[in-house]
Enzyme design. Structure first.
Site, PDB file in Angstrom:
ATOM      1  N   GLU A 101       0.890  -1.257  -0.042  1.00  0.00           N
ATOM      2  CA  GLU A 101       0.038   0.058  -0.049  1.00  0.00           C
ATOM      3  C   GLU A 101       1.013   1.365  -0.102  1.00  0.00           C
ATOM      4  O   GLU A 101       1.815   1.416   0.824  1.00  0.00           O
ATOM      5  CB  GLU A 101      -0.872  -0.062   1.096  1.00  0.00           C
ATOM      6  CG  GLU A 101      -1.965  -1.191   1.152  1.00  0.00           C
ATOM      7  CD  GLU A 101      -3.065  -0.732   0.529  1.00  0.00           C
ATOM      8  OE1 GLU A 101      -3.320   0.331   0.039  1.00  0.00           O
ATOM      9  OE2 GLU A 101      -4.054  -1.512   0.263  1.00  0.00           O
ATOM     10  N   HIS A 172      -3.631  -3.416  -8.320  1.00  0.00           N
ATOM     11  CA  HIS A 172      -4.876  -3.676  -7.953  1.00  0.00           C
ATOM     12  C   HIS A 172      -5.969  -3.701  -9.116  1.00  0.00           C
ATOM     13  O   HIS A 172      -6.783  -4.525  -9.279  1.00  0.00           O
ATOM     14  CB  HIS A 172      -5.366  -2.826  -6.844  1.00  0.00           C
ATOM     15  CG  HIS A 172      -6.523  -3.412  -5.831  1.00  0.00           C
ATOM     16  ND1 HIS A 172      -6.964  -3.004  -4.816  1.00  0.00           N
ATOM     17  CD2 HIS A 172      -6.903  -4.889  -5.984  1.00  0.00           C
ATOM     18  CE1 HIS A 172      -7.812  -3.800  -4.276  1.00  0.00           C
ATOM     19  NE2 HIS A 172      -8.032  -4.921  -5.012  1.00  0.00           N
ATOM     20  N   ASP A 182      -6.623   1.429  -8.662  1.00  0.00           N
ATOM     21  CA  ASP A 182      -5.228   1.691  -8.030  1.00  0.00           C
ATOM     22  C   ASP A 182      -4.178   0.735  -8.618  1.00  0.00           C
ATOM     23  O   ASP A 182      -4.570  -0.564  -8.812  1.00  0.00           O
ATOM     24  CB  ASP A 182      -5.176   1.767  -6.493  1.00  0.00           C
ATOM     25  CG  ASP A 182      -5.892   0.274  -5.869  1.00  0.00           C
ATOM     26  OD1 ASP A 182      -6.729  -0.026  -6.384  1.00  0.00           O
ATOM     27  OD2 ASP A 182      -5.308  -0.018  -4.983  1.00  0.00           O
TER      28      ASP A 182
END
Length: 315
Positions: A101, A172, A182
């Site tokens: 992330e 993703h 994303d």
């Protein structure tokens, strides 16, 4: 210098905070890159380390805009970052992928002259990239990624691919197409993927047709029209955009011919450091999002073709 010991990352500006949101053991095959769509590194870490009544999320890594890295789980443990997902015949990438992330507000929206995040923060023009997502949606504002963040993401992917022998570096948006966008067009995913998998920025991924003939189409399905006569066995292609069943390619020797081919009928060639052939636009560009005004090269078009008579041959 980043390293891995006992499934934990080592190196400068690396810390560990255990998340309770983990599953069982896994043997990773992929890296999946995300943006947090959050306010800060700290707020995203806090959210991913909180046990909720339902909808728990987590990842292995949170990467800050200043290059700081917080690891939340060992790389051989399942985390909840992919959701409903599919790639290369695998359903549910949580059990097969390391999740990274990246601290980034993600897709923004216009409020008058301002570009604003979902949580109400306005961003200055020098932190906004105007671009269209490769899966469509029109020209929209996206929060930019910092240079140090992109470089650290590359380092992370390189060390993970080397240590675990990973098959691919994905977004993703690749594994949950139509549901997720994303890390989006502000992140140079194609360039990071190429570098992490051992191909320098000047090296194109080459494919070769291994069927008697192969249709090259205007989109990633057999229903799309052909853009040129069928390619012959042995024709060389340059990979521009890989997807699960189809890939966008450029035909070597025909610099303006691009289209989609079915992955079942091509094989990858060993990479060579040759300057000949066609490089994808993302490989030619520096690792920052291209300006929205840049024009794509012209592509040949042909009239719609009749449907194929078989389900597999010459898709």
């Amino acid at each position: 210098m980043l390293g891995i010991q006992n499934h934990r990352l080592t190196g400068p500006d690396v810390s560990f905070r255990a998340t309770p949101n983990v599953g069982g053991a896994m043997r990773p095959q992929f890296v999946v890159l995300h943006y947090t769509a959050g306010r800060t590194l700290e707020s995203s870490v806090e959210s991913l380390c909180t046990k909720k009544p339902q909808g728990n999320a987590s990842s292995h890594i949170v990467l800050g805009r200043d290059g700081r890295i917080v690891q939340l789980a060992p790389f051989n443990a399942v985390t909840w970052h992919a959701g409903v997902s599919q790639w290369s015949g695998i359903d549910g990438l949580n059990h097969h992928a390391i999740g990274i992330e990246m601290d980034n507000a993600g897709l923004l929206h216009r409020e008058g002259e301002r570009c604003v995040s979902w949580f109400g923060k306005a961003y200055p023009d020098n932190e906004v990239v105007m671009a269209e997502h490769r899966h469509g949606g029109g020209l929209r504002p996206w929060h930019h990624f910092t240079e140090v963040q992109i470089e650290r993401a590359l380092q992370l992917c390189e060390v993970l691919v080397a240590h675990y022998g990973l098959k691919d570096v994905l977004g993703h948006e690749d594994i949950a197409r139509g549901r997720k966008v994303d890390p989006g067009p502000a992140f140079p995913l194609a360039a990071v993927r190429a570098r992490a998998l051992g191909r320098g920025a000047d090296v194109a991924v080459r494919l070769v047709v291994n069927a008697a003939s192969l249709n090259i189409r205007s989109g990633p399905a057999a229903e799309f029209s052909k853009v040129a006569p069928a390619l012959k066995r042995g024709a060389e292609l340059v990979l521009l955009e890989p997807q699960d069943r189809w890939s966008r390619v450029a035909v070597v020797g025909a610099t303006d011919l691009e289209g989609w081919v079915c992955n079942d009928f091509v094989v990858r060639l060993a990479a060579t450091r040759s300057s000949s052939g066609v490089l994808s636009r993302t490989q030619r560009a520096s690792p920052v999002a291209a300006k929205a005004s840049a024009k794509a090269p012209a592509r040949k078009r042909a009239a719609p073709a009749k449907k194929a008579t078989t389900t597999r041959a010459r898709r």
